[in-house]
Design an enzyme around this catalytic site. Sequence first.
Site, PDB file in Angstrom:
ATOM      1  N   ARG A   1      -8.714  -0.461   4.731  1.00 11.39           N
ATOM      2  CA  ARG A   1      -7.829   0.546   4.120  1.00 11.39           C
ATOM      3  C   ARG A   1      -6.485  -0.075   3.768  1.00 11.39           C
ATOM      4  O   ARG A   1      -5.807   0.386   2.856  1.00 11.39           O
ATOM      5  CB  ARG A   1      -7.602   1.700   5.114  1.00 11.39           C
TER       6      ARG A   1
ATOM      7  N   LYS B   1       0.845  -1.202   0.000  1.00  3.26           N
ATOM      8  CA  LYS B   1       0.000   0.000   0.000  1.00  3.26           C
ATOM      9  C   LYS B   1       0.877   1.247   0.000  1.00  3.26           C
ATOM     10  O   LYS B   1       0.682   2.166  -0.806  1.00  3.26           O
ATOM     11  CB  LYS B   1      -0.886  -0.003   1.232  1.00  3.26           C
ATOM     12  N   ASN B   2       1.886   1.275   0.873  1.00  4.86           N
ATOM     13  CA  ASN B   2       2.673   2.502   1.056  1.00  4.86           C
ATOM     14  C   ASN B   2       3.726   2.711  -0.019  1.00  4.86           C
ATOM     15  O   ASN B   2       4.425   3.718  -0.014  1.00  4.86           O
ATOM     16  CB  ASN B   2       3.306   2.529   2.456  1.00  4.86           C
TER      17      ASN B   2
ATOM     18  N   CYS C   1      -4.641  12.307  12.853  1.00  2.93           N
ATOM     19  CA  CYS C   1      -5.419  11.065  12.818  1.00  2.93           C
ATOM     20  C   CYS C   1      -5.276  10.428  14.202  1.00  2.93           C
ATOM     21  O   CYS C   1      -4.660  10.990  15.102  1.00  2.93           O
ATOM     22  CB  CYS C   1      -4.904  10.134  11.722  1.00  2.93           C
TER      23      CYS C   1
ATOM     24  N   ARG D   1      -4.509  10.653   4.662  1.00  2.25           N
ATOM     25  CA  ARG D   1      -3.423  11.613   4.833  1.00  2.25           C
ATOM     26  C   ARG D   1      -2.351  11.466   3.776  1.00  2.25           C
ATOM     27  O   ARG D   1      -1.648  12.412   3.454  1.00  2.25           O
ATOM     28  CB  ARG D   1      -2.784  11.440   6.209  1.00  2.25           C
TER      29      ARG D   1
ATOM     30  N   ASP E   1       4.773   0.446  12.009  1.00  2.00           N
ATOM     31  CA  ASP E   1       3.527  -0.140  11.481  1.00  2.00           C
ATOM     32  C   ASP E   1       3.346  -1.596  11.880  1.00  2.00           C
ATOM     33  O   ASP E   1       2.306  -2.186  11.588  1.00  2.00           O
ATOM     34  CB  ASP E   1       3.494  -0.032   9.945  1.00  2.00           C
TER      35      ASP E   1
ATOM     36  N   ARG F   1       0.442  14.334  13.094  1.00  2.00           N
ATOM     37  CA  ARG F   1       0.902  14.141  11.715  1.00  2.00           C
ATOM     38  C   ARG F   1       1.182  15.463  10.982  1.00  2.00           C
ATOM     39  O   ARG F   1       0.600  15.772   9.953  1.00  2.00           O
ATOM     40  CB  ARG F   1      -0.101  13.306  10.926  1.00  2.00           C
ATOM     41  N   PRO F   2       2.044  16.311  11.499  1.00  2.00           N
ATOM     42  CA  PRO F   2       2.343  17.587  10.815  1.00  2.00           C
ATOM     43  C   PRO F   2       3.034  17.357   9.474  1.00  2.00           C
ATOM     44  O   PRO F   2       3.603  16.287   9.232  1.00  2.00           O
ATOM     45  CB  PRO F   2       3.286  18.286  11.792  1.00  2.00           C
ATOM     46  N   VAL F   3       2.984  18.355   8.603  1.00  2.00           N
ATOM     47  CA  VAL F   3       3.682  18.270   7.305  1.00  2.00           C
ATOM     48  C   VAL F   3       4.615  19.474   7.143  1.00  2.00           C
ATOM     49  O   VAL F   3       4.964  19.856   6.025  1.00  2.00           O
ATOM     50  CB  VAL F   3       2.683  18.184   6.129  1.00  2.00           C
ATOM     51  N   ASP F   4       5.036  20.046   8.277  1.00  2.00           N
ATOM     52  CA  ASP F   4       5.908  21.229   8.244  1.00  2.00           C
ATOM     53  C   ASP F   4       7.217  20.971   7.499  1.00  2.00           C
ATOM     54  O   ASP F   4       7.727  21.838   6.795  1.00  2.00           O
ATOM     55  CB  ASP F   4       6.190  21.712   9.665  1.00  2.00           C
TER      56      ASP F   4
HETATM   57  C1  EPZ Z   1       4.487   6.989   6.446  1.00  2.00           C
HETATM   58  O1  EPZ Z   1       3.740   8.026   7.036  1.00  2.00           O
HETATM   59  C2  EPZ Z   1       3.546   5.800   6.314  1.00  2.00           C
HETATM   60  N1  EPZ Z   1       2.437   6.146   5.420  1.00  2.00           N
HETATM   61  C3  EPZ Z   1       3.013   5.400   7.692  1.00  2.00           C
HETATM   62  O2  EPZ Z   1       2.187   4.251   7.532  1.00  2.00           O
HETATM   63  C4  EPZ Z   1       4.205   5.035   8.575  1.00  2.00           C
HETATM   64  O3  EPZ Z   1       3.748   4.718   9.870  1.00  2.00           O
HETATM   65  C5  EPZ Z   1       5.175   6.227   8.635  1.00  2.00           C
HETATM   66  O4  EPZ Z   1       5.580   6.611   7.298  1.00  2.00           O
HETATM   67  C6  EPZ Z   1       6.438   5.900   9.428  1.00  2.00           C
HETATM   68  O5  EPZ Z   1       7.090   4.819   8.837  1.00  2.00           O
HETATM   69  C7  EPZ Z   1       2.654   6.121   4.085  1.00  2.00           C
HETATM   70  O6  EPZ Z   1       3.745   5.842   3.611  1.00  2.00           O
HETATM   71  C8  EPZ Z   1       1.483   6.458   3.217  1.00  2.00           C
HETATM   72  P1  EPZ Z   1       6.608  10.279   8.561  1.00  2.00           P
HETATM   73  P2  EPZ Z   1       4.331   9.534   7.075  1.00  2.00           P
HETATM   74  O7  EPZ Z   1       6.540  11.563   7.812  1.00  2.00           O
HETATM   75  O8  EPZ Z   1       5.208   9.766   5.904  1.00  2.00           O
HETATM   76  C9  EPZ Z   1       6.967  13.523  12.023  1.00  2.00           C
HETATM   77  C10 EPZ Z   1       0.256   2.938   7.802  1.00  2.00           C
HETATM   78  O9  EPZ Z   1      -0.207   2.393   8.802  1.00  2.00           O
HETATM   79  N2  EPZ Z   1       6.845  14.525  10.950  1.00  2.00           N
HETATM   80  O10 EPZ Z   1       7.740   9.334   8.250  1.00  2.00           O
HETATM   81  O11 EPZ Z   1       3.202  10.455   7.319  1.00  2.00           O
HETATM   82  C11 EPZ Z   1       5.690  12.718  12.188  1.00  2.00           C
HETATM   83  O12 EPZ Z   1       4.803  13.395  13.054  1.00  2.00           O
HETATM   84  C12 EPZ Z   1       0.796   4.352   7.897  1.00  2.00           C
HETATM   85  O13 EPZ Z   1       0.351   2.405   6.666  1.00  2.00           O
HETATM   86  C13 EPZ Z   1       6.918  15.883  11.284  1.00  2.00           C
HETATM   87  O14 EPZ Z   1       7.067  16.252  12.452  1.00  2.00           O
HETATM   88  O15 EPZ Z   1       5.249   9.484   8.382  1.00  2.00           O
HETATM   89  C14 EPZ Z   1       6.196  11.437  12.805  1.00  2.00           C
HETATM   90  O16 EPZ Z   1       6.384  11.631  14.185  1.00  2.00           O
HETATM   91  C15 EPZ Z   1       0.571   4.943   9.274  1.00  2.00           C
HETATM   92  N3  EPZ Z   1       6.808  16.801  10.291  1.00  2.00           N
HETATM   93  C16 EPZ Z   1       7.572  11.243  12.158  1.00  2.00           C
HETATM   94  O17 EPZ Z   1       7.938  12.540  11.638  1.00  2.00           O
HETATM   95  C17 EPZ Z   1       6.645  16.445   8.972  1.00  2.00           C
HETATM   96  O18 EPZ Z   1       6.579  17.334   8.097  1.00  2.00           O
HETATM   97  C18 EPZ Z   1       7.588  10.257  10.996  1.00  2.00           C
HETATM   98  O19 EPZ Z   1       6.544  10.606  10.122  1.00  2.00           O
HETATM   99  C19 EPZ Z   1       6.568  15.066   8.658  1.00  2.00           C
HETATM  100  C20 EPZ Z   1       6.690  14.126   9.664  1.00  2.00           C
END
Ligand code: EPZ
Length: 429
Positions: free
Chosen positions: A406, A22-23, A125, A101, A314, A130-133
């Site tokens: 999902r 999926k990812n 969620c 997301r 995950d 889940r910030p995107v900063d």
């Molecule tokens: C991806 O999410 C996966 N989703 C998630 O899988 C997975 O848990 C996660 O990576 C970690 O491996 C997809 O690939 C679609 P991150 P993502 O950005 O990219 C912080 C599932 O169950 N962060 O690696 O959203 C964030 O809050 C899902 O399939 C910021 O602070 O995760 C987290 O603490 C759930 N600012 C950490 O980084 C940002 O701009 C890692 O998040 C981005 C992230």
Amino acid sequence: MDSMRIKGGKPLTGKIHISGAKNAALPLMAASLLTDGGLTLSNVPHLADIATMANLLGQHGVSLGLNGDHKNNGHTGRVMELKAEKITSITAPYELVRKMRASIVVLGPLLARCGEAKVSLPGGCAIGTRPVDLHIKALEQLGAEVVLENGYIHARAPKGLKGTQIVFPMVTVTGTENIMMAAALAKGETTIVNAAREPEVVDLANCLVAMGAEIEGIGSDKLRITGKDKLHAAHHDVIPDRIETGTFAMAAAITNGDMELIGGKLAHLNSVARILAEAGVSMEETPQGLRVRRANGLHGVDVMTEPYPGFPTDLQAQMMALMCVAQGASMITETIFENRFMHVPELRRMGANITVHNASAMIRGVPQLTGAPVMATDLRASVSLALAGLAAQGETILNRIYHLDRGYERLEEKLAACGADIERVREAA
Ligand code: EPZ
């Protein structure tokens, strides 16, 4: 809302086909926005999130065709033809983004292709804010002007994006994916330092290279992307889902079964295999995939989630379910998300002995869990409750299983084919 009824106590034996990841599929679908030449993806899983991404891309103007199951190196998976001849809308609307997301991964490609993108802020969620900063900051470093207005990220780069060095202060999977796709069409060279190394990120990089992108350091935490004017059509095979593989490995272990996971790749699960071996569970490679069974009992082990190649967040909830019936104690520490223990109160309802202190959970193994009605809260928590139900004495009713749909393709069919007493109970219309 549908629910799942599980009668526990049956060891799972037999073969399960692992679906496409999926990812990996989600960012790969978004990559179709980068070219007017079309992108063919095979081994695409049949999941609710894939349908959501298809809807989202459709309203950007991507034409999308799906043909049925396609025999592809031993496993079936659908073939998806995507073609973004013309982008008809640069907006990713709230009503679609809030459902998933991962929609955020259209931001980079839209901006790179059209010079503008308006993507709803994904919001939080169940597992965290889940910030995107980090995505936004990196796009600004590539020369985009970004304004947050009315809940949307409005990014503009009328003169195109310009390559630069991006250093991520923390590993972000979709952040790395967004920037890699944006940089593929930027002017000049972009270096991403502290890039995510997940197999899904590698799969996307390999697909971009097949589309004509120039990327060095694939699989490492330092990526070097030399931007191109255009990318072209390509065909790419989605990698097997390592989280689904790990989930079914734990299903075999928790039921004291013996399963072969067809298409599963040990190379994507080394940290999980090491931890499971410590717990007494063997994962050995076979010509078609992986064979999983208990080797000598089931013992409590300590686990800390980390970015790849560490133990994946995950699989944390699924590992916790397994440790509930191990001999001895296990400490599980969640370092990636701030609220990823929603499965704990539900596991406790099934007789688990779990104490949570901040980001760590202490699990003391019990001889037997008991079936109970439980509530799914997020994708991976819900599957951990299904695993507990497979091992529990009596009947478990898992409610709100739309979370499961999902991320897991035909879960009850795959498990029932291995001897599980499990059925989907459709809510009366
Ligand atoms: C991806 O999410 C996966 N989703 C998630 O899988 C997975 O848990 C996660 O990576 C970690 O491996 C997809 O690939 C679609 P991150 P993502 O950005 O990219 C912080 C599932 O169950 N962060 O690696 O959203 C964030 O809050 C899902 O399939 C910021 O602070 O995760 C987290 O603490 C759930 N600012 C950490 O980084 C940002 O701009 C890692 O998040 C981005 C992230």
